[in-house]
Design a protein around this motif. Structure first.
Motif, PDB file in Angstrom:
ATOM      1  N   ASN A 168       0.843  -1.179   0.000  1.00  0.00           N
ATOM      2  CA  ASN A 168       0.000   0.000   0.000  1.00  0.00           C
ATOM      3  C   ASN A 168       0.887   1.241   0.000  1.00  0.00           C
ATOM      4  N   TYR A 545      -6.972   0.058  -1.731  1.00  0.00           N
ATOM      5  CA  TYR A 545      -5.959  -0.502  -0.850  1.00  0.00           C
ATOM      6  C   TYR A 545      -6.070  -2.019  -0.796  1.00  0.00           C
ATOM      7  N   GLU A 577      -3.520   2.419   7.300  1.00  0.00           N
ATOM      8  CA  GLU A 577      -3.289   2.754   5.896  1.00  0.00           C
ATOM      9  C   GLU A 577      -3.705   4.187   5.576  1.00  0.00           C
ATOM     10  N   SER A 581      -1.305   7.361   4.405  1.00  0.00           N
ATOM     11  CA  SER A 581      -1.560   8.082   3.148  1.00  0.00           C
ATOM     12  C   SER A 581      -1.788   9.569   3.395  1.00  0.00           C
ATOM     13  N   ASP A 656      -9.881  -6.463  -4.829  1.00  0.00           N
ATOM     14  CA  ASP A 656      -9.152  -6.064  -3.627  1.00  0.00           C
ATOM     15  C   ASP A 656      -8.873  -7.260  -2.723  1.00  0.00           C
ATOM     16  N   THR A 681      -5.038  -6.710  -6.187  1.00  0.00           N
ATOM     17  CA  THR A 681      -4.170  -6.101  -5.188  1.00  0.00           C
ATOM     18  C   THR A 681      -3.346  -7.146  -4.440  1.00  0.00           C
ATOM     19  N   ALA A 686      -1.592  -2.192  -4.014  1.00  0.00           N
ATOM     20  CA  ALA A 686      -2.689  -1.234  -4.133  1.00  0.00           C
ATOM     21  C   ALA A 686      -2.769  -0.666  -5.551  1.00  0.00           C
TER      22      ALA A 686
END
Length: 691
Positions: A168, A545, A577, A581, A656, A681, A686
């Motif tokens: 990620n 993600y 996460e 970010s 995902d 993913t 990601a």
């Protein structure tokens, strides 16, 4: 004064990186090497007039430097298993079985994690061929199976697959870390897909190496059992075992993180602290036996290297043992002293010639930069405080060592770990003495033959361990003890190095060049930071993600973000996460919505449609044809509908981390049939869309 061998080390590292990242073809390197060798031969054997010789000396130096660049390239290529014709990745087929020998193993909660060295491939036709290459195996535990040990031969009935980059934004790349260890494949095995084999005839040296591995594994098992018998506290027992063997598998991950956050993680790695204590103890005991000095040094070095092999030959341990060898052997055997900085550089050259992939190992980088900082800056920092008080002098000496080590590892630690322990100089003031006492007491306990004395030594270990663990946990509980979520790019790390080195050089020598270097590094760092910050005002991103069992989507516009969460995350208010970010993308406002409905969701943002298909819900696919560019997010094992996909014609289909491998395989086949781009993913990390 920096040693001249440093230029050779830089050339060697440059050659290794050129090969590792494929920046130069082999033919070009051959041509450069040939020119450099021919020039060196001509310049050495042909007499040149003094006038021309002075002019040609810089060119000669450049040719020697290029020869070392080529040497680094060739050494890295020689150790790169992907360039071998019989590498398992070149000759592997999906239906193949293979035989490998275990190099290392670690017991997990439900699996055995083993690093296997592939030896033979068994094709479906029955044909057998030799192969090479490392494979990371996860063996599901079985009632009849025990933990594989180094040297065990295993038959694997399932072909490995390439490592998946499940990363990620801002998170560590585990697959990249393994690839730098020459591990490019992994395989997950049930209990019926692997079994032990009887070892066949091997070479003489391979047999000796296997026996030594088994002997050291036996010693580690014996150490673990004795510590288990006398140390009833699992946290102290795991810490003591890690101090002696370098194996942290017995420790609680939360405790390891607390040491990392307080800047004392280095005491858990076999490094100069452990090697120095062991070497000093051996020299003291041998001195009591009145053994001659030269023989005493040789025996102590032999014991040191045996301990390095026993502990797994970590880069930091090899660096410490090799530095001691390079300093003492010339001094005691040849009567020629070697400076510590020369020994540091030469040890780096030797280790990179043997293991060129270590240049990308974080432990290798931190170990060498920390020691370089101590050798360069500790004398200056130690002289900054002159006092006659022995206690204050000793404390300041330890603080000066910690600060000197942090000068050069600060940019690297922020780049890799995205945090900075503010109280590192205080925590090390407590942790280093206590851990040294704990290491000595643990070694005494392991060799003590009398249980009655072992009982009292164990009491001392537990008392010391409680004080150490309590101190670390107390410092870790302070919110201001560390600064987290610090993200810098690679150029910013270089600018920070330049600024810190220039500042320290200016404080030590007061030269204009050092001040100019510090100012240049400072300006370069902040200009880079400002450019990234200004770019964040115009950024537009869509992120899917990779989180197991949780679906997390995020739309970023400027410094604002909207996140959509659906899944079974217990602590939905604290999603790591998202916090990462926010710092990475300079997000000032974060809006989080949690999915609680029972229908298919369609999001329209920036004239783009995002359709989330949830397998837990009844799909109401009312969109027959996309009016905007469309992206489909598959969550919780939603089933593919080929007809509907043809009508919608999405740009990308994203699966995902909530989907099983079977669901991902179905969607991948459907997308390949319809010529649609597919992103899982779990395989590629990601999904990030920049608009």
């Amino acid at each position: 004064m920096l040693p001249s061998s440093l230029r050779l080390l830089i050339a060697l590292i440059a050659g290794i990186l050129l090969e590792m990242y494929g920046l130069a073809p082999l033919s070009t390197i051959y041509l450069i090497c040939s020119i450099a060798v021919v020039w060196a031969v001509i310049f050495t054997w042909i007499s040149v007039p003094a006038t021309y010789s002075i002019c040609l000396t810089p060119i000669h130096g450049c040719m020697i430097w290029l020869m070392w660049v080529c040497a680094g390239y060739f050494v890295s290529a020689f150790h790169d298993s992907r360039l071998h014709q019989n590498w398992i990745g070149n000759c592997l087929r999906p239906s193949d079985q293979w035989i490998g020998i275990c190099q290392s193993s670690e017991e997990k909660s439900s699996t055995y994690q083993c690093v296997m060295e592939a030896r033979y491939l068994i094709h479906a036709s029955g044909k057998t061929e030799t192969c090479t290459g490392k494979v990371l195996c996860y063996l599901r535990k079985a009632a009849y199976a025990k933990l594989p040990q180094a040297g065990d031969l295993l038959l694997i009935r399932k072909a490995p697959t390439q490592l998946a980059h499940r990363t990620n934004p801002g998170m560590p790349d585990y697959a990249g870390y393994r690839e730098h260890q020459q591990i490019y494949h992994e395989v997950f095995l049930d209990s019926m897909e692997w079994k032990y084999l009887k070892p066949g005839k091997t070479g003489y040296f391979s047999a000796i190496a296997t026996e030594w591995q088994r002997f050291f594994n036996y010693l580690k098992t014996s150490c673990k059992h004795k510590l288990h018998d006398f140390l009833f506290d699992p946290d102290i027992r795991g810490f003591a075992y890690a101090m002696v063997t370098g194996d942290r598998s017995e420790m609680d991950p939360a405790i390891i993180q607390s040491y990392r956050n307080t800047g004392t993680i280095h005491i858990l790695a076999i490094s100069g602290l452990h090697i120095g204590i062991l070497f000093g103890t051996c020299m003291f005991i041998l001195g009591l036996c009145r053994i001659p000095t030269r023989m005493r040094v040789l025996i102590a070095l032999l014991c040191t290297w045996l301990f390095v092999i026993f502990s797994g030959m970590a880069p930091s341990a090899c660096r410490a043992a090799l530095m001691i060898s390079l300093i003492l052997l010339p001094q005691w055997l040849l009567k020629r002293p070697v400076s510590s900085i020369d020994a540091l550089v030469c040890s780096a050259i030797l280790l990179l010639m043997i293991h060129p992939a270590w240049i990308m190992d974080i432990g290798f980088q931190l170990s060498y930069l920390a020691v370089a900082g101590i050798l360069l800056y500790y004398p200056f920092l130690h002289r900054c405080l002159q006092t006659e008080n022995k206690i204050v002098k000793k404390c300041w000496s330890m603080i000066a060592v910690s600060v000197a080590a942090q000068v050069l590892i600060l940019p690297l630690s922020i780049y890799y770990f995205h945090q900075f322990p503010v109280l590192f100089f205080i925590t090390n003031l407590v942790a280093v003495p206590l851990s040294s006492i704990l290491l000595i007491l643990t070694c005494i306990l392991l060799i003590m033959p009398w249980p009655s004395l072992s009982f009292y030594i164990a009491k001392l270990i537990l008392t010391t361990g409680y004080i150490l663990q309590g101190s670390i946990q107390w410092f870790h509980a302070m919110k201001w003890s560390r600064v987290e979520n610090l993200f810098i790019s690679f150029p910013e790390m270089i600018w920070m190095f330049l600024c810190l080195i220039g500042m320290m050089a200016f404080f030590m020598n007061r030269t204009k060049i050092a001040l100019s270097m510090a100012l240049l590094g400072f300006l370069g760092f902040w200009i880079n930071r400002d450019c990234v910050f200004l770019q964040s005002f115009t950024q537009r991103k869509f992120i899917v993600y990779h989180i197991p069992q949780v679906s997390l989507l995020e739309w970023v516009e400027g410094q604002k973000a909207f996140s959509w969460l659906s899944g079974n995350r217990h602590q939905q208010d604290d999603i790591k996460e998202l916090s990462v970010s926010n710092s990475l993308f300079h997000i000032q406002r974060q809006d989080l919505a949690i999915d609680s409905s029972s229908c298919t969701h369609v999001f329209i943002w920036n004239r783009t449609q995002f359709i989330q298909l949830d397998g837990r819900k009844q799909q109401s696919l009312f969109i027959k044809e996309a009016t905007f560019p469309c992206f489909i997010i598959v969550t919780h094992n939603a089933k593919p509908d080929t007809t509907w996909l043809q009508h919608v014609s999405p740009r990308v289909v994203i699966a995902d981390g909530t989907n099983t491998f079977g669901t991902i395989a179905k969607w991948k086949n459907v997308c390949e049939h319809l010529n649609l781009h597919f992103h899982a993913t779990s395989e590629k990390g990601a999904f990030i869309l920049n608009l």
